[in-house]
Design an enzyme around this catalytic site. Structure first.
Site, PDB file in Angstrom:
ATOM      1  N   GLU A  59       0.910  -1.205   0.042  1.00 27.14           N
ATOM      2  CA  GLU A  59      -0.013   0.102   0.101  1.00 27.14           C
ATOM      3  C   GLU A  59       0.892   1.256   0.033  1.00 27.14           C
ATOM      4  OE1 GLU A  59      -3.037   0.601  -0.751  1.00 27.14           O
ATOM      5  OE2 GLU A  59      -3.680  -1.512  -0.469  1.00 27.14           O
ATOM      6  N   TYR A  71      -6.103   6.530   4.953  1.00 23.56           N
ATOM      7  CA  TYR A  71      -6.338   5.229   3.814  1.00 23.56           C
ATOM      8  C   TYR A  71      -5.801   3.977   4.080  1.00 23.56           C
ATOM      9  CZ  TYR A  71      -5.989   2.837  -0.236  1.00 23.56           C
ATOM     10  OH  TYR A  71      -5.754   1.597  -1.060  1.00 23.56           O
ATOM     11  N   ASP A  81      -9.597   5.037  -1.898  1.00 26.28           N
ATOM     12  CA  ASP A  81      -8.505   5.683  -2.855  1.00 26.28           C
ATOM     13  C   ASP A  81      -9.567   6.086  -3.933  1.00 26.28           C
ATOM     14  OD1 ASP A  81      -9.110   3.626  -4.482  1.00 26.28           O
ATOM     15  OD2 ASP A  81      -7.400   2.652  -4.472  1.00 26.28           O
TER      16      ASP A  81
END
Ligand code: SF4
Length: 333
Positions: free
Chosen positions: A41, A122, A140
């Protein structure tokens, strides 16, 4: 209201079209290691899957566990990160790995993950959902677009998107829903020419029903990116070039670099430029003139030219060095 059928169709489509990526576990098998989810990520922020794939595999071969990464010298991690951009992330990566290793593993909730260095809203939601199955909306740009279209929202509020994602998660595994939405946004519900004909959400999709799915979400006005100028010095002696390390804080902090001037808003022409490269950072565009110089400057080291690729230069300085070498060859011919 997002229907339970829409969620079931979304997950079935995800299972049938699973994109095998080195950091993913196929649907239905035990959740992946949070270390791989976290690392991928962080790497994927603003970088494409195709670029990240080989870099992720190299990183994992070198530091296969969070404990191994925690024990690595920061400079080696920064060198391995070269070319992926956003070097503050690489510095946070080391800080975060050290904290996780010290506490004996990743915490299992988004709230606790968020307290770790470099992990924002996030990333904490993505790790909690994908690695631990928590019902957390990791939003996202792909997920935002898919949900804005599904619900027909031109200017969606973050809370509207989150509540729709949580609605899809009601009867499903949080990580599967997050990854299914990410995949759908990347492959089917693309920004331009969405492939609505093959989309599992089509029966419920307000944007499709409108006849103009691309209109959702509405585009925000383009920002004008500021421009900066600077000069880098190419100082060469006996097939070596003089390199320095940038200050630890700030853009490209701690990275190997060519020495040079500060970057300012006014162009400052170099007296004898070998050429100029343009590099686009997130917040500004830089025109960097390359000037040949004789005398070394500041603290640094002589890097052999045949080992320049091992110096850990970020993309900006790789481009600058490439140009300087090309011009020198042309001048010598
Ligand atoms: Fe996107 Fe079209 Fe699917 Fe709606 S039907 S979610 S617009 S691909």
């Amino acid at each position: 209201m997002v229907t339970a059928n829409a969620a079931a169709r979304l997950i079935q489509h995800y299972v049938d079209n699973f994109r095998a990526l080195p950091w993913r576990s196929p649907p239905g098998v035990p959740a992946p290691d949070p270390y791989t989810v976290w690392l991928s990520e962080v790497m994927l922020q603003q970088t494409t899957v195709a670029t990240v794939k080989p870099r992720f595999e190299r990183f994992m071969a070198r530091w296969p566990t969070v404990e191994a990464l925690a024990a690595a010298p920061q400079e080696e991690v920064l060198s391995e990160w070269a070319g992926l951009g956003y070097y503050a992330r690489a510095r946070n990566l080391v800080a975060c790995a050290r904290e996780v290793a010290a506490r004996g593993g990743f915490p299992r909730s988004a709230a606790l993950l968020r307290a770790l260095p470099g992990i924002g809203a996030y990333t904490s939601a993505a790790i909690a959902a994908i690695a631990f199955g928590e019902k957390r909306a990791a939003v996202d740009t792909n997920v935002r677009r898919v949900i804005a279209r599904l619900k027909g929202l031109e200017r969606p509020e973050p809370a509207e998107i989150e509540s729709a994602v949580l609605g899809l998660m009601a009867a499903q595994h949080g990580g599967d829903v997050v990854q299914a939405l990410m995949d759908l946004g990347a492959t089917i519900c693309r920004p331009k020419q969405p492939r609505c004909g093959t989309c599992p959400l089509q029966p419920d999709c307000a944007a499709f029903a409108s006849g103009d799915p691309e209109a959702f979400p509405a585009r925000s006005g383009r920002r004008v990116r500021p421009h900066r100028f600077g000069t880098a010095w190419w100082i060469e002696r006996d097939r070596h070039v003089w390199l320095v390390r940038r200050p630890a804080k700030g853009l490209l902090g701690g990275m190997a670099a060519l020495p040079g001037t500060d970057w300012t808003e006014a162009p400052e022409p170099a007296p004898t430029p070998l050429g100029t490269i343009r590099h686009v950072f997130t917040h500004f565009t830089l025109d960097l003139a390359i000037e040949a110089r004789e005398e070394q400057t500041g603290d640094g080291w002589w890097q052999p030219l045949n080992l320049l690729n091992d110096a850990g230069l970020p993309t900006l300085y790789r481009k600058a060095a490439g140009l300087a070498l090309k011009r020198r060859r042309a001048l010598a011919a």
